[in-house]
Scaffold this motif. Structure first.
Motif, PDB file in Angstrom:
ATOM      1  N   UNK A  18      44.009 -30.180  -2.202  1.00  0.00           N
ATOM      2  CA  UNK A  18      44.003 -31.625  -2.441  1.00  0.00           C
ATOM      3  C   UNK A  18      45.357 -32.192  -2.045  1.00  0.00           C
ATOM      4  N   UNK A  19      45.353 -33.250  -1.227  1.00  0.00           N
ATOM      5  CA  UNK A  19      46.596 -33.835  -0.725  1.00  0.00           C
ATOM      6  C   UNK A  19      46.466 -35.352  -0.664  1.00  0.00           C
ATOM      7  N   UNK A  20      47.538 -36.053  -1.030  1.00  0.00           N
ATOM      8  CA  UNK A  20      47.601 -37.506  -0.869  1.00  0.00           C
ATOM      9  C   UNK A  20      48.521 -37.813   0.304  1.00  0.00           C
ATOM     10  N   UNK A  21      47.999 -38.483   1.306  1.00  0.00           N
ATOM     11  CA  UNK A  21      48.726 -38.736   2.545  1.00  0.00           C
ATOM     12  C   UNK A  21      49.534 -40.035   2.468  1.00  0.00           C
ATOM     13  N   UNK A  22      50.478 -40.152   3.388  1.00  0.00           N
ATOM     14  CA  UNK A  22      51.260 -41.378   3.539  1.00  0.00           C
ATOM     15  C   UNK A  22      50.889 -42.043   4.862  1.00  0.00           C
ATOM     16  N   UNK A  23      50.796 -43.346   4.849  1.00  0.00           N
ATOM     17  CA  UNK A  23      50.388 -44.087   6.036  1.00  0.00           C
ATOM     18  C   UNK A  23      51.319 -43.798   7.206  1.00  0.00           C
ATOM     19  N   UNK A  24      50.714 -43.436   8.350  1.00  0.00           N
ATOM     20  CA  UNK A  24      51.467 -43.202   9.574  1.00  0.00           C
ATOM     21  C   UNK A  24      52.115 -41.842   9.686  1.00  0.00           C
ATOM     22  N   UNK A  25      52.133 -41.074   8.610  1.00  0.00           N
ATOM     23  CA  UNK A  25      52.767 -39.751   8.661  1.00  0.00           C
ATOM     24  C   UNK A  25      51.850 -38.761   9.360  1.00  0.00           C
ATOM     25  N   UNK A  26      52.447 -37.882  10.182  1.00  0.00           N
ATOM     26  CA  UNK A  26      51.702 -36.865  10.930  1.00  0.00           C
ATOM     27  C   UNK A  26      51.671 -35.562  10.124  1.00  0.00           C
ATOM     28  N   UNK A  27      50.498 -34.952  10.082  1.00  0.00           N
ATOM     29  CA  UNK A  27      50.310 -33.698   9.343  1.00  0.00           C
ATOM     30  C   UNK A  27      49.671 -32.676  10.273  1.00  0.00           C
ATOM     31  N   UNK A  28      50.277 -31.488  10.375  1.00  0.00           N
ATOM     32  CA  UNK A  28      49.742 -30.404  11.183  1.00  0.00           C
ATOM     33  C   UNK A  28      49.120 -29.359  10.261  1.00  0.00           C
ATOM     34  N   UNK A  29      47.808 -29.302  10.290  1.00  0.00           N
ATOM     35  CA  UNK A  29      47.060 -28.359   9.444  1.00  0.00           C
ATOM     36  C   UNK A  29      47.054 -26.963  10.071  1.00  0.00           C
ATOM     37  N   UNK A  30      47.345 -25.966   9.259  1.00  0.00           N
ATOM     38  CA  UNK A  30      47.325 -24.579   9.706  1.00  0.00           C
ATOM     39  C   UNK A  30      45.887 -24.117   9.899  1.00  0.00           C
ATOM     40  N   UNK A  31      45.543 -23.656  11.094  1.00  0.00           N
ATOM     41  CA  UNK A  31      44.186 -23.165  11.373  1.00  0.00           C
ATOM     42  C   UNK A  31      44.086 -21.640  11.322  1.00  0.00           C
ATOM     43  N   UNK A  32      45.232 -20.960  11.422  1.00  0.00           N
ATOM     44  CA  UNK A  32      45.194 -19.494  11.469  1.00  0.00           C
ATOM     45  C   UNK A  32      45.160 -18.867  10.076  1.00  0.00           C
ATOM     46  N   UNK A  33      45.636 -19.604   9.078  1.00  0.00           N
ATOM     47  CA  UNK A  33      45.652 -19.096   7.713  1.00  0.00           C
ATOM     48  C   UNK A  33      46.878 -18.263   7.374  1.00  0.00           C
TER      49      UNK A  33
END
Length: 357
Positions: A18-33
């Motif tokens: 669960x995450x609360x984002x900030x407007x305009x901020x870039x987030x790189x999600x880990x796909x490899x684990x």
């Protein structure tokens, strides 16, 4: 011939983040684990075939569930895939020392058993009803009882044609639990029977035609919520023909597996409902691990018995009861019947009842 072996992502967590984002901020999600900064990338994928997935916050406080099992088909967000990692749904031991301290709550004189955080179980037979022509209406869920997104009404139609009901510009999702007959939606007739979902679009109206001696029993979920239906003098002729099919009968061929459970969508965007999703599901004898949802949920118990648990309370549920769950409320539904629990739910906002955290 060269055979390409696909790399398999590491399961970082069996639940989403669960995450609360900030407007305009870039987030790189880990796909490899493999990242040590889950759910975000720390470059651990270098040398593998995996690449991070970018998402940008749309507004401050945007609530998302980043996939933790890395099996999602909706990257970077959870799609419920973590529920199918094991053959059995993650369960809790109801007789643990911690659970033995949970207080059992009994229904009050109004048939209401209040749990934590605004969650409650309601005995439908105890709810007061207003009588109209050949139909009675009882309020089960409303803003007065803590709901933010949906209300729910119990409808019981006797022999003959009922009054014409309208919920103005709200979406109406109906479940038939008993009886057979016809629903007229803004001038168009549809046959109705038990375990059937029905969708009435905004500004349409409906009435029930019952030619049998047995009453027709229905549950109407309304999104956004309404205090009560309006009773119209006549049926409008404004049926929206762009979605002509409005009734959906439960069909086991359309089941979605969730470990040793299943769920099947009845009403959703496929019939034009963009505000809510109605599903039917079965829970085997077990108690789920406590979890939360980002959506508000109402449940109608069709068959079986068990308990609804929250942090410090639990209440018995049986066929005919309804359960209301606010967003993000910790809960766990237990089936004590050897044949399990059979239920129908409505969620809003959301379109996938298998997503939890």
């Amino acid at each position: 011939m060269t055979v390409e072996i696909m790399e398999k992502a590491h399961i970082a967590k069996n639940k989403p983040f669960y995450t609360e984002l900030k407007k305009g901020k870039r987030y790189l999600w880990c796909s490899c684990g493999l990242s040590k900064t889950q759910p975000f990338c720390d470059q651990s994928h270098v040398g593998t075939s995996f690449k991070p997935v970018l998402t940008v916050g749309q507004y401050d406080g945007e609530e998302v569930l980043f996939c933790g099992c890395k099996q999602t088909k909706n990257a970077p967000f959870c799609d419920g895939a973590h529920n199918n990692i094991d053959d059995e749904y993650s369960s809790d031991y109801p007789n643990s020392s911690e659970n033995k301290n949970v207080l059992e709550v009994l229904a009050d004189e109004n048939g209401l058993a209040m749990l934590d955080g605004g969650c409650y179980v309601s005995i439908v037979a105890s709810v007061a009803r207003e009588e109209h022509e050949n139909i009675s209406v009882g309020t089960l869920i409303s803003e007065k009882q803590g709901a933010q997104y949906q209300s729910q009404f119990y409808l019981e139609s006797s022999q003959g044609q009922s009054s014409v009901l309208s919920f103005s510009d709200s979406h109406v999702v109906i479940l038939v639990t008993e009886g057979k007959g016809v629903i007229n939606i803004s001038g168009k007739n549809f046959f109705i029977a038990p375990e059937m979902g029905i969708y009435v679009r905004p500004n349409e109206a409906f009435c029930i035609k019952n030619t049998e001696t047995e009453n027709i029993k229905l549950f109407a979920s309304v999104c956004p919520s309404a205090e009560a239906p309006k009773i119209l003098d006549s049926m409008p002729s404004n049926f929206a023909e762009d979605y002509p099919d409005r009734t959906i009968k439960a069909n086991s061929d359309s089941r979605n597996r969730m470990a040793d459970r299943y769920w099947e969508v009845l009403v959703d965007k496929q019939v034009g409902c963009t505000m809510a999703t109605q599903f039917i599901g079965e829970i085997p004898e077990s108690k789920a691990l406590p979890h939360r949802h980002l959506y508000e949920e109402s449940l109608v118990i069709l068959k079986g018995s068990g308990y609804m648990w929250t942090e410090g309370r639990k209440a018995k549920v049986t066929a005919g009861d309804i359960i209301f769950l606010p967003r993000k409320q910790v809960h766990s539904l237990q089936a004590t019947d050897p044949e399990g629990l059979y239920l129908v739910g409505v969620i809003y906002p959301g379109d996938n009842p298998s997503i939890n955290y």
